[in-house]
Design a protein around this motif. Structure first.
Motif, short mmCIF file in Angstrom:
data_model
loop_
_atom_site.label_atom_id
_atom_site.label_comp_id
_atom_site.label_asym_id
_atom_site.label_seq_id
_atom_site.Cartn_x
_atom_site.Cartn_y
_atom_site.Cartn_z
N LEU A 34 31.59 36.82 29.91
CA LEU A 34 30.83 38.05 29.68
C LEU A 34 29.97 38.42 30.90
O LEU A 34 29.24 37.58 31.43
N GLY A 35 30.07 39.67 31.30
CA GLY A 35 29.13 40.23 32.28
C GLY A 35 28.33 41.29 31.56
O GLY A 35 28.88 42.02 30.73
N LEU A 36 27.05 41.43 31.91
CA LEU A 36 26.19 42.34 31.15
C LEU A 36 26.30 43.79 31.62
O LEU A 36 25.71 44.68 31.01
N GLN A 37 26.98 44.01 32.71
CA GLN A 37 27.22 45.37 33.19
C GLN A 37 28.55 45.30 33.95
O GLN A 37 28.87 44.28 34.56
N GLU A 38 29.33 46.40 33.91
CA GLU A 38 30.71 46.32 34.39
C GLU A 38 30.83 46.13 35.89
O GLU A 38 31.84 45.58 36.37
N ALA A 39 29.83 46.56 36.68
CA ALA A 39 29.88 46.28 38.12
C ALA A 39 29.94 44.77 38.33
O ALA A 39 30.70 44.26 39.16
N SER A 40 29.14 44.05 37.56
CA SER A 40 29.14 42.59 37.67
C SER A 40 30.46 42.00 37.16
O SER A 40 31.00 41.07 37.76
N VAL A 41 30.97 42.55 36.08
CA VAL A 41 32.23 42.04 35.51
C VAL A 41 33.33 42.08 36.57
O VAL A 41 34.03 41.09 36.82
N VAL A 42 33.49 43.25 37.21
CA VAL A 42 34.59 43.44 38.16
C VAL A 42 34.43 42.50 39.36
O VAL A 42 35.39 41.83 39.78
N ALA A 43 33.22 42.40 39.91
CA ALA A 43 33.05 41.58 41.12
C ALA A 43 33.10 40.08 40.80
O ALA A 43 33.56 39.29 41.62
N MET A 44 32.65 39.69 39.61
CA MET A 44 32.81 38.27 39.23
C MET A 44 34.30 37.93 39.18
O MET A 44 34.73 36.88 39.68
N ALA A 45 35.09 38.84 38.59
CA ALA A 45 36.54 38.61 38.52
C ALA A 45 37.15 38.57 39.91
O ALA A 45 38.04 37.75 40.20
N ASP A 46 36.65 39.42 40.81
CA ASP A 46 37.16 39.47 42.18
C ASP A 46 36.90 38.13 42.89
O ASP A 46 37.82 37.52 43.48
N GLY A 47 35.67 37.65 42.80
CA GLY A 47 35.35 36.35 43.42
C GLY A 47 36.19 35.24 42.83
O GLY A 47 36.71 34.37 43.55
N TYR A 48 36.36 35.28 41.52
CA TYR A 48 37.14 34.23 40.84
C TYR A 48 38.60 34.30 41.29
O TYR A 48 39.22 33.27 41.56
N SER A 49 39.13 35.50 41.39
CA SER A 49 40.51 35.68 41.83
C SER A 49 40.69 35.16 43.27
O SER A 49 41.64 34.44 43.57
N GLN A 50 39.76 35.53 44.14
CA GLN A 50 39.88 35.07 45.54
C GLN A 50 39.80 33.56 45.63
O GLN A 50 40.51 32.93 46.41
N ALA A 51 38.91 32.95 44.83
CA ALA A 51 38.70 31.50 44.93
C ALA A 51 39.80 30.71 44.23
O ALA A 51 39.98 29.52 44.52
N THR A 52 40.52 31.35 43.31
CA THR A 52 41.61 30.63 42.62
C THR A 52 42.98 31.07 43.13
O THR A 52 44.00 30.50 42.73
N ARG A 53 43.02 32.12 43.95
CA ARG A 53 44.26 32.68 44.48
C ARG A 53 45.20 33.13 43.36
O ARG A 53 46.43 32.94 43.45
#
Ligand SMILES: Cc1ncc(C[n+]2csc(CCOP(=O)(O)OP(=O)(O)O)c2C)c(N)n1
Ligand SMILES: [Mg+2]
Length: 553
Positions: free
Chosen positions: A48-67
């Motif tokens: 859960l992210g409390l605002q969608e800007a955070s949701v998208v960038a958390m997913a981006d960081g996770y995607s980059q770090a997990t490839r």
């Protein structure tokens, strides 16, 4: 299953995601998403992210770090709108996100009830590779397969699906075919040979490496080619990754971020071999040529758009690592002899590193602060940076020596790195890497996606926030000097309190008033299990926004 034992769109959707092993979904829910999220499968995790800007960038960081591609669930038009700035960053970062927004019930759409996402595929454009609302519910699972294929193929990037909320319970006759697509393109052999011979013939070549080198796992190949050629290596301007060991004797720093100074700094060369970057990623306008007379450019990129928009030079489409390896093979086979023209010189970063004694009494600059922590930095730490006026100081004081360990954004859209660091730190937790994540973030920048601290706390990720406090948008004041735009309002930020903000989300936080305190608190933070924020004052001395001649070899 339905009462007749048939599978629904809902079942097929989660089966598709299982097939691609994308079982961590980042989101913020609303009524249009609840049919997708109902009975959330126990083998999946919802972050859960409390605002969608955070949701998208958390997913981006996770995607980059997990490839891996990552699914993002947003709330119809309002949620997509909130996420839009970071969807734009994901597009420029070339991160494969599958953004799925809920949509009102198909049957009611003609009358546009509340929560209708009107002209749903228009909203995220042009910052997605594909935007689609399936024509019928039965197409939803196949649309997800197509979305993943589209997102991961080079250049990777976000895609957008809008799914009406009544689609999820519809029966489907058959599951879609699961397909895999390649994620690299190899260079055209003829063009590669041509590039190799032009490098062979050059008298004073230099390598300019960009983010695609890191993203393609090309560090080793870059080092081998640089050492074979024995020529200076620069980082492309504003690259969002570290691309080469920054303490290596051939590394000469980053090229300037503006036209005139960039052109001036490459005057000593006759050929620039740009691999994995745009030509060029500029920021402020400072007049000058794209390159000085007599300097030719070769560009290698996996993105046809970046090849087309290059301002000078010939381009070759390729994965950066495959091209680096290919050039190495060609040059070796053609009997390339290591030149002695550019013998090992000391890296420009070396002298900066030695100055790590804490300043007492006098106020710290950003550089003093980063230097004072440099010796305490765990070598395995992942670094994330959104600290506009002193970010380059951070990079100099904490040079990168390992691949895939330094992250920032390709876009400059503030509010990406805070949540991205949470995603990167979460990936470390899921991988049990034991590596801490350290985020350098300005007191202004912290506020754009500040609610992502909550997610860091809830998931107890190992993330240290370092917040230099100058109570201002310093870089905009520096920009105002360069652009001669005096009396811009609202560049001061009195009364912000990062420590209080972090505590409000349950994150331990400390204020360190000088370098000695900063060192002590940082040592303590390194021993802590979950996130911790450290705020420290820095002085308000402005500097020229564009350093002149920084890249002279
Ligand atoms: C979404 C977004 N809004 C506004 C800006 C413009 N902007 C660029 S840098 C900056 C100030 C950053 O301030 P701070 O994080 O305190 O860093 P400092 O310059 O003080 O080091 C702003 C507002 C931006 N880049 N992105
Ligand atoms: Mg500031």
């Amino acid at each position: 299953m339905t009462s007749e034992g048939k599978k629904t769109v809902w079942h097929a959707f989660y089966d598709v995601l299982r097939s691609y092993d994308t079982k961590t979904i980042f989101g913020n829910p609303g009524s249009t998403e609840q049919p997708m999220l109902k009975n959330f499968p126990s083998d999946f995790e919802y972050i859960l992210g409390l605002q969608e800007a955070s949701v998208v960038a958390m997913a981006d960081g996770y995607s980059q770090a997990t490839r891996k591609p990552v699914v993002v669930s947003l709330h119809t038009s309002a949620g997509t709108g909130n996420g839009m700035g970071n969807i734009m960053s994901a597009f420029l970062n070339k991160t494969p996100l599958i953004v799925i927004a809920g949509q009102q019930t198909r049957e009611m759409l003609i009358g546009e009830p509340m929560l209708t996402n009107r002209e749903e595929t228009m909203l995220p454009k042009p910052w997605v590779k594909w935007a689609y609302q399936p024509v019928a519910a039965k197409d939803v699972p196949a649309a997800v397969v197509r979305a993943i294929a589209t997102a991961v193929m080079p250049p990777a990037g976000p895609v957008f699906l809008s799914i009406p909320l009544d689609d999820w319970d519809q029966e489907i006759e058959s599951a879609p075919f699961i397909r895999n697509v390649s994620t690299r393109v190899s260079p055209d052999p003829e063009q590669l040979s041509l590039f190799a011979s032009r490098i062979h013939e050059a008298k004073r070549p230099a390598l300019v490496l960009g983010q695609e080198v890191d993203k393609s796992l090309g560090w080793e190949a870059g080092i081998k080619l640089a050492e074979l050629l024995n020529i200076p290596v620069f980082q492309a301007p504003l690259a969002e990754r570290a691309v080469f060991p920054e303490t290596h004797p051939l590394f000469k720093g980053t090229l300037p971020i503006a036209k005139g100074p960039l052109a001036q700094s490459v005057e000593p060369f006759d050929l620039l071999i740009v691999i994995g970057a745009e030509v060029w990623r500029y920021y402020p306008y400072v007049a000058g040529p794209v390159a000085p007379p007599g300097v030719s450019v070769l560009q290698i990129t996996n993105d046809p758009h970046d090849a087309a928009t290059a301002l000078i030079g010939d381009s070759l489409l390729s994965d950066a690592r495959l091209a680096l390896e290919g050039l190495y093979r060609e040059l070796q086979a053609s009997g390339f002899q290591q030149s002695t023209g550019h013998s090992a010189q000391k890296s420009p970063i070396d002298k900066v590193l030695s100055d790590t004694t804490p300043k007492s009494g006098a106020s710290m600059t950003g550089m003093d602060a980063w230097n004072s922590l440099a010796k305490l930095r765990p070598k395995e730490a992942l670094l994330v940076q959104e600290s506009p006026s002193n970010g380059q100081d951070f990079v100099k004081a904490w040079p990168s020596e390992q691949a895939e360990s330094y992250f920032t954004f390709a876009s400059g859209g503030l509010g990406w790195n805070g949540p991205a660091a949470v995603g990167i730190a979460l990936a470390q937790k899921h991988k049990s890497s034991g590596r801490p994540t350290i985020l350098a973030i300005g007191d202004g920048a912290l506020q754009y996606s500040v609610q992502s601290i909550y997610t860091a706390v809830q998931h107890k990720v190992r993330l240290i926030y370092l917040v230099p406090r100058n109570d201002e948008y310093a870089i905009l004041k520096e920009f105002a000097i360069l652009e001669n735009t005096p009396n811009v309002p609202a560049l001061d930020l009195p009364g912000l309190d990062a420590v209080a903000a972090a505590k409000a989300y349950g994150c331990p936080a400390y204020f360190a008033s000088d370098a000695t305190e900063l060192q002590n608190v940082f040592k303590k933070a390194l021993q802590m299990e979950g996130p911790v924020l450290i705020e420290f004052p820095i002085d308000r001395h402005l500097r020229p926004l564009v350093a002149q001649n920084t890249a002279k070899a």
